[in-house]
Design a protein around this motif. Sequence first.
Motif, PDB file in Angstrom:
ATOM      1  N   THR A   1      55.153  69.211 106.322  1.00  0.00           N
ATOM      2  CA  THR A   1      54.933  70.285 105.354  1.00  0.00           C
ATOM      3  C   THR A   1      55.484  71.610 105.853  1.00  0.00           C
ATOM      4  O   THR A   1      55.650  72.534 105.069  1.00  0.00           O
ATOM      5  N   VAL A   2      55.763  71.705 107.160  1.00  0.00           N
ATOM      6  CA  VAL A   2      56.143  73.011 107.714  1.00  0.00           C
ATOM      7  C   VAL A   2      57.411  73.578 107.071  1.00  0.00           C
ATOM      8  O   VAL A   2      57.428  74.753 106.685  1.00  0.00           O
ATOM      9  N   PRO A   3      58.478  72.777 106.906  1.00  0.00           N
ATOM     10  CA  PRO A   3      59.654  73.371 106.256  1.00  0.00           C
ATOM     11  C   PRO A   3      59.354  73.894 104.861  1.00  0.00           C
ATOM     12  O   PRO A   3      59.867  74.934 104.463  1.00  0.00           O
ATOM     13  N   TRP A   4      58.504  73.198 104.145  1.00  0.00           N
ATOM     14  CA  TRP A   4      58.130  73.668 102.797  1.00  0.00           C
ATOM     15  C   TRP A   4      57.447  75.029 102.886  1.00  0.00           C
ATOM     16  O   TRP A   4      57.750  75.942 102.129  1.00  0.00           O
ATOM     17  N   LEU A   5      56.514  75.135 103.826  1.00  0.00           N
ATOM     18  CA  LEU A   5      55.766  76.386 103.932  1.00  0.00           C
ATOM     19  C   LEU A   5      56.683  77.522 104.388  1.00  0.00           C
ATOM     20  O   LEU A   5      56.561  78.650 103.914  1.00  0.00           O
ATOM     21  N   LEU A   6      57.612  77.215 105.282  1.00  0.00           N
ATOM     22  CA  LEU A   6      58.543  78.260 105.717  1.00  0.00           C
ATOM     23  C   LEU A   6      59.415  78.696 104.547  1.00  0.00           C
ATOM     24  O   LEU A   6      59.702  79.888 104.382  1.00  0.00           O
ATOM     25  N   ALA A   7      59.806  77.739 103.719  1.00  0.00           N
ATOM     26  CA  ALA A   7      60.605  78.095 102.535  1.00  0.00           C
ATOM     27  C   ALA A   7      59.789  79.003 101.626  1.00  0.00           C
ATOM     28  O   ALA A   7      60.316  79.983 101.077  1.00  0.00           O
ATOM     29  N   ALA A   8      58.510  78.711 101.470  1.00  0.00           N
ATOM     30  CA  ALA A   8      57.655  79.547 100.626  1.00  0.00           C
ATOM     31  C   ALA A   8      57.579  80.954 101.195  1.00  0.00           C
ATOM     32  O   ALA A   8      57.704  81.943 100.468  1.00  0.00           O
ATOM     33  N   ALA A   9      57.388  81.058 102.514  1.00  0.00           N
ATOM     34  CA  ALA A   9      57.300  82.371 103.142  1.00  0.00           C
ATOM     35  C   ALA A   9      58.606  83.128 102.942  1.00  0.00           C
ATOM     36  O   ALA A   9      58.606  84.309 102.579  1.00  0.00           O
ATOM     37  N   LEU A  10      59.712  82.432 103.119  1.00  0.00           N
ATOM     38  CA  LEU A  10      61.019  83.080 103.004  1.00  0.00           C
ATOM     39  C   LEU A  10      61.250  83.561 101.576  1.00  0.00           C
ATOM     40  O   LEU A  10      61.648  84.702 101.345  1.00  0.00           O
ATOM     41  N   ALA A  11      60.966  82.689 100.609  1.00  0.00           N
ATOM     42  CA  ALA A  11      61.274  83.033  99.220  1.00  0.00           C
ATOM     43  C   ALA A  11      60.441  84.212  98.748  1.00  0.00           C
ATOM     44  O   ALA A  11      60.907  85.034  97.970  1.00  0.00           O
ATOM     45  N   SER A  12      59.205  84.306  99.216  1.00  0.00           N
ATOM     46  CA  SER A  12      58.381  85.413  98.733  1.00  0.00           C
ATOM     47  C   SER A  12      58.656  86.690  99.509  1.00  0.00           C
ATOM     48  O   SER A  12      58.450  87.778  98.994  1.00  0.00           O
ATOM     49  N   ALA A  13      59.124  86.575 100.740  1.00  0.00           N
ATOM     50  CA  ALA A  13      59.292  87.776 101.563  1.00  0.00           C
ATOM     51  C   ALA A  13      60.705  88.335 101.483  1.00  0.00           C
ATOM     52  O   ALA A  13      60.892  89.547 101.539  1.00  0.00           O
ATOM     53  N   ALA A  14      61.696  87.452 101.334  1.00  0.00           N
ATOM     54  CA  ALA A  14      63.080  87.901 101.488  1.00  0.00           C
ATOM     55  C   ALA A  14      63.459  89.065 100.568  1.00  0.00           C
ATOM     56  O   ALA A  14      64.086  90.008 101.028  1.00  0.00           O
ATOM     57  N   PRO A  15      63.088  89.046  99.272  1.00  0.00           N
ATOM     58  CA  PRO A  15      63.543  90.149  98.416  1.00  0.00           C
ATOM     59  C   PRO A  15      63.025  91.507  98.874  1.00  0.00           C
ATOM     60  O   PRO A  15      63.635  92.529  98.581  1.00  0.00           O
ATOM     61  N   HIS A  16      61.913  91.506  99.612  1.00  0.00           N
ATOM     62  CA  HIS A  16      61.382  92.788 100.061  1.00  0.00           C
ATOM     63  C   HIS A  16      62.275  93.434 101.103  1.00  0.00           C
ATOM     64  O   HIS A  16      62.186  94.636 101.335  1.00  0.00           O
ATOM     65  N   ALA A  17      63.135  92.634 101.732  1.00  0.00           N
ATOM     66  CA  ALA A  17      64.037  93.208 102.722  1.00  0.00           C
ATOM     67  C   ALA A  17      64.933  94.270 102.090  1.00  0.00           C
ATOM     68  O   ALA A  17      65.449  95.136 102.791  1.00  0.00           O
ATOM     69  N   LEU A  18      65.099  94.228 100.762  1.00  0.00           N
ATOM     70  CA  LEU A  18      65.962  95.203 100.096  1.00  0.00           C
ATOM     71  C   LEU A  18      65.405  96.616 100.209  1.00  0.00           C
ATOM     72  O   LEU A  18      66.155  97.574 100.131  1.00  0.00           O
TER      73      LEU A  18
END
Lengths: 667, 309
Positions: free
Chosen positions: A15-32
Motif C-alpha cells: 500500500t505504501v506506493p499508493w499512499l505516497l502517490a496520494a501524498a504527492l498528488a495532494s501536496a504537489a500543487p502547493h509547491a506553486l
Amino acid sequence: MAGADRPSPPLERGTVPWLLAAALASAAPHALHLPPWISALGAVLLLWRAWLWQQEKPLPPRWLLALPVLGAIVAISGEYRAFFGRDAGVAVLFLLMAAKPMEMQTRRDAIALVMLAYFLLLTLFFYAQTLLVGAWMVATATLLSAVLIRVHGGAQPARAIAALAARLSLQALPLALLLFVIFPRVSGPLWGLPQDAFTAGVGLSERMSPGSFSSLIQSGAIALRVRFAGEVPRQDERYFRGPVFENYDGRTWTMAPDAGAPPPRIELAAGSRRAIDYETTLEAHNQRWLLALDMPLVLPADAVLGESFAALAREPVRQRARFSFTSAPAFVANREESGRMLLRSLQLPGNVNPRARALASGWVAESGGQAPERIVERALALFREEPFAYTLQPPLLGRDAVDDFLFSSRRGFCEHYASAFVFLMRAAGIPARVVGGYQGGEINPVDGYLVLRQSDAHAWAEVWIRGRGWLRVDPTAAVAPSRIERGVAAALPVGDALPLALRIDAPWLRALRDRWEASNNAWNQWVLGYSPERQRSTFARLGLGEVDWRPLAIALSATAGMVLLALAAAAFLRQRPRDPAERAWQRFCRRLAAHGVIRAGWEGPLAFAERVARERPQLARLTRDAAGHYALLRYGKGTPEDLLQLRRCVRRANRMHWRSPMNEDEA
Amino acid sequence: MNPPDQEVPIATILSAVNRVILGKEHEIRLALACLLARGHLLIEDLPGVGKTTLAHALAAVLGMRFARIQFTSDLLPADIIGVSVFDRERASFRFVPGPIFAHVVLADEINRATPKTQSALLEAMEEHQVTSEGETRPMPEPFFVIATQNPSHHIGAFPLPESQLDRFMMRIELGYPDRAAERALLESGGRRDQAVNIGACLAPGMLLTLQLRAAEVHVAPALLDYVQALVAATRDDPRFVHGLSPRAALALLAAARAWALIDGRALVLPEDVQAVFPGVARHRLRLAQKGIGAGADDIAELIQRVALP
C-alpha cells in the motif's frame, strides 16, 4: 464490536506506493505558491520515504523525525511572521503531509494520511479556483478513493482498483451536483480571508507614464469577457472605458479627484436609436472601474457613473464579477459641462514642451480661435502626414517628452499619441483628456464571447467641443488605422517583437486556445459564478420560491442527519445477530478481545479455541467449552442445554473480566 | 458430540499411508477426504516428489481392485476403454474391457496424453460409464480416478482444459519433503515397493459404508450460508476470471463433510470448509492478470476476507 481497543493492523508493504502517490498528488500543487525551501523539504521527505520502501529499510524512530519537523514549523512561523493565517497554516499542513509517510506503520496511520490529503487538497481552493484546479481535485479525490480501496481491500490489480474508484466517483457525481445547486450560498466569504488573498492582478493602473501600456500589452491574460445580447458592435466601436486621466505633470498622467461637478448626462445621438445590451465578466483587477462600453446608458444596480463617464463600482473589484450594461455607441455626452471640469481639462505643466505649445498657438492663430474641430483635424493630419510610426519599442524621451516625440523620435505607442494629442489640444485651448481602457478584442468562436486581453489595452483622447459635448478622438487610428480595425498584431511593423499571446497564428493552436478559454469561461460562468442571487433564481425557476440560506442550511443538515442515522441504524441492526447462540458467542469473543485475543471474522470456533489455547493457556478450557457448545448450537443439533452452558461460559468470562484481566486461571 | 464408530479404520488408513509418504499428513488427509466424498483426485507436482507413490498407497490401503494407466503421448482411447476383438469360435465380436474397468484407476501423468485420450478418461469420470462401439457400459462401484500430472509448463505436457479440471473434486500438491522426512527417506530407500505391498485396511464394502457416512454428516443452515459466502466471494473477486461453479460448491460441501468425518465429527464446521477449500478451489480459479491458476496465498487471503455469517 470492540473496535476501539483493537490494535490497528500493520500496514501492507504494497500500500505504501499508493499512499505516497496520494501524498504527492495532494501536496504537489502547493509547491506553486510555497517558499521553495518548504517545497524542497517536502520533496526530500517523500523521496526518502520512497527510498526506504524500495530498499525495504525500517522507518526512522519518531524522535528523529520530530526534530526537523518541529524546526521547520518554527521556521515557517518565522517565514510568514504568523502561525495562524492562510499561508502559514497551509505550509504547516503541507509539511505534515510530507512527514506523515515517515511514520506510517499501521492501517490507522494510512487512514490519517488520506484524511490529511483530503484536507490539504481542499486548501488548494484558497489559491486558485480554475478549471484546471477543479479537474486536479476530482482526479486526486478519485486517487484517494483508490488508496482507501487498496488499504482496506488488499492486493488487487491496479486496474480493478482504478475502475472501482472511478465508479465511486461517478456515483458521487449526482449527489455532488445536487449539493452544488442546493448547498446554501452565503454572501461573502464564510470566514474572513486575510488581505493577502487579494494579490493584485495585472491591469490598467491609476497612472499612465511612458511604458506602462507597452508592458501591459505583453500579457495575454484576459481582462474582460463580454456577451452581447444582440449584434456585436463593429471593432472600431469597441472602446471599453477604464480610468480617465486628467492631471499631467509633464511625464505622468494621473486621475483627478472628484471635482464635485453635477452628475454627467449621456444621451443617444440625434438620429441614432441603437442601444447595445451586454453582460461583462470582469477579472479581478483591484480597481473600481468596470470597463463599460462607451458610453453607458444603464448601469448595474451597485455601480455609479463617475464624473468622466467611467462606470465605477463602490468597492474595488476583487473577485471575478459579472455586470450588465446598456450602452450607446453614438452618443452626446455632457453637452453642458461645468466650468471646474473644463478648467481641469485645460491645465498644463509650466515650462515644458515649448515647441508643441508654439505649434498649437500657430494653429489657433490660423483658425482665428473659431473652429476647434479644425484644430483637432490639423493635429490628426499632423500624425497622419508626418512620418510617425507605431511601435512597441519607442525610444526613450527626454524632459520635454511631447516635443521629443512630436519633432524628433516620432515613434511610439498609443500612450504617446494620446498624450501628445491631448497636450496639443490643451495648448490650443481645447478641453481634452486621456482615456485608458481596452479596445477591439476578439470573438471566441466556441462560445461567442468577446474576449479582451491585457494586450488590447489602449489609450485614446477625448475633447470637449461646445454644443457637441465630449468627443472621442483616437490619434492612434490616424497613425495606424489597422490597430483599431484589426488589432495590435496587425498594426505592428514586421520584425517588431510580439507578445506570445498575439503571435499565435497557427489556426489549430488558435482553435485550441479558443476552446480552452471557452471552457474556462463556462466554468467561471456556471461554477464560480453560482452566486446567492443565481441560486435564488434557480430555486425560483424550480418553483421553490424565495429560499433564504438559513432554512436551507437547516433542512439540508436535517436531511443529512436523518440519512446518516438511518444508515447507522441499518448497520447496527445488521450487525446484531438474531440467533441467541451467535449473540452469546460474540459477547464471549468480545470479552476475550479485552484480554488481547481477538477472533478474526473468518475464524471458526474450534480454530479460535485452539489459538486461544496456544496464546493464553489459562483461558484454554473455558474457550474450548464455549466453542464446543457454540459449534453444536450453530452448526450441529445443539440443545437448550448447550445454550445454557454457553451462557454460563459468557458469565464466567464476564466475571473474569471485571475481576482482573491477569487472574483468569479459574479454568 | 458423538464420535462415529468408524474412527478406528480411518485412523488406521491415515497412519498406514503416513508410513509410506513421510511428513505429508495434511495432504494425505485431503486425498482421503476427496475419496470419501466420492470425488476424483488430481495430484500435481514436480516429477519425483511421490505423486505416484501416494496414489499407489491410497489405492492399496483401500483394498480395491485397481489399475494403473501410464499416460503417454501415443496412448489411444481404446487403450483405456478396451476394444472388441473377433472371436473365431463364436464368430462374433467380444468386448475386451480396458484397464478403466477397475475400482480405483491410477492415471499417471495424465497431461502427457493427447486431449482425445484425456477426454475418454474424463467422460468415464463424469458419467460413470463408457460408450464404445455404440454400447454403453457402466463402471463398477465405487469408481474413482486418482490422476497425477506434472506442472503444465513442463515440456511434453497437454494442459487439461478448465472444463476437465472441474471434473476433479480436488487437486493437491505435495511439495518437497521437509528435512526430517527427506532424511528418513534417504536412510530407508525409495518407497514405491512399500506402497505396493501395503496391506488393505478396509474390509470389502467398508469404503461404501464410509462414503455413506460422509454424506450424512450434518450441515446446518449457518454453514450453508458460509459456503455460499465463500463461493460468492470468488465470483465477486476481480482477480479471478470466473468464480466457482455450483458444481464446485457441491464438491466443496461434500469434501467438507468427509473432512469432518475424518476429524471424527458428526457436524460440519467452517474450519472443515476452510481446510478443504484450497484443494477444491485452486485448480478452478484462474488469475485474470497472469492467466495462471490461483496461488495458495490468493486462496488464503480470500478465506480471511470472508467473515463467518
